[in-house]
Design a protein around this motif. Sequence first.
Motif, PDB file in Angstrom:
ATOM      1  N   GLY A  39     118.806  61.189  10.903  1.00 43.34           N
ATOM      2  CA  GLY A  39     118.526  62.843  11.330  1.00 43.34           C
ATOM      3  C   GLY A  39     119.866  63.674  11.543  1.00 43.34           C
ATOM      4  N   ALA A  40     120.859  63.025  11.396  1.00 42.65           N
ATOM      5  CA  ALA A  40     121.874  64.668  11.750  1.00 42.65           C
ATOM      6  C   ALA A  40     122.060  64.844  10.496  1.00 42.65           C
ATOM      7  CB  ALA A  40     123.089  63.648  12.645  1.00 42.65           C
ATOM      8  N   GLU A  41     122.229  63.948   9.106  1.00 40.90           N
ATOM      9  CA  GLU A  41     122.612  64.524   8.329  1.00 40.90           C
ATOM     10  C   GLU A  41     121.270  65.227   7.577  1.00 40.90           C
ATOM     11  OE1 GLU A  41     124.745  64.051   6.287  1.00 40.90           O
ATOM     12  OE2 GLU A  41     125.615  63.186   7.643  1.00 40.90           O
ATOM     13  N   GLU A  47     119.409  72.612   7.330  1.00 40.14           N
ATOM     14  CA  GLU A  47     120.707  74.524   7.303  1.00 40.14           C
ATOM     15  C   GLU A  47     121.273  74.617   6.006  1.00 40.14           C
ATOM     16  OE1 GLU A  47     123.569  72.763  10.289  1.00 40.14           O
ATOM     17  OE2 GLU A  47     122.298  72.700  12.331  1.00 40.14           O
ATOM     18  N   LEU A  48     121.793  74.231   5.426  1.00 37.13           N
ATOM     19  CA  LEU A  48     121.725  74.745   3.397  1.00 37.13           C
ATOM     20  C   LEU A  48     121.248  75.100   2.885  1.00 37.13           C
ATOM     21  CD1 LEU A  48     124.428  71.384   3.198  1.00 37.13           C
ATOM     22  CD2 LEU A  48     125.306  73.924   3.209  1.00 37.13           C
ATOM     23  N   SER A  49     119.330  74.360   2.782  1.00 37.81           N
ATOM     24  CA  SER A  49     118.992  75.058   1.919  1.00 37.81           C
ATOM     25  C   SER A  49     118.114  76.234   2.564  1.00 37.81           C
ATOM     26  CB  SER A  49     117.749  73.367   1.985  1.00 37.81           C
ATOM     27  OG  SER A  49     117.045  73.415   3.138  1.00 37.81           O
ATOM     28  N   VAL A  50     118.756  76.735   3.984  1.00 38.85           N
ATOM     29  CA  VAL A  50     117.720  77.803   3.836  1.00 38.85           C
ATOM     30  C   VAL A  50     118.180  79.081   3.051  1.00 38.85           C
ATOM     31  CG1 VAL A  50     117.408  79.482   6.015  1.00 38.85           C
ATOM     32  CG2 VAL A  50     117.679  76.979   6.191  1.00 38.85           C
ATOM     33  N   ASN A  51     119.880  79.051   2.831  1.00 38.62           N
ATOM     34  CA  ASN A  51     119.788  80.403   2.165  1.00 38.62           C
ATOM     35  C   ASN A  51     121.275  79.346   1.132  1.00 38.62           C
ATOM     36  OD1 ASN A  51     118.580  82.686   3.142  1.00 38.62           O
ATOM     37  ND2 ASN A  51     120.746  82.041   4.965  1.00 38.62           N
ATOM     38  N   PRO A  52     120.771  78.877   0.102  1.00 42.45           N
ATOM     39  CA  PRO A  52     121.431  78.274  -0.892  1.00 42.45           C
ATOM     40  C   PRO A  52     122.596  79.092  -1.901  1.00 42.45           C
ATOM     41  CG  PRO A  52     119.305  78.020  -2.011  1.00 42.45           C
ATOM     42  CD  PRO A  52     119.237  78.809  -0.669  1.00 42.45           C
TER      43      PRO A  52
END
Length: 62
Positions: A39-41, A47-52
């Motif tokens: 879940g943490a991963e 979070e990283l995929s919002v603004n790749p």
Amino acid sequence: MEIGSLANAALSQVSGTSVPNDVSIAMLSKQLDLTQEMGAEMIKAMELSVNPGVGGNFDAYA
């Protein structure tokens, strides 16, 4: 009586609890830890995929 049932009965008298229950609890604990880690991963990946593209390239002038 079967040998397996005699062995389980003997182990449950010695330890106070049955071995299969202890194994089940240990496996459940490991699965819970693994699920929390996954879940943490997943949150980190989302979070990283919002603004790749942000931070991927930059221009530096001297």
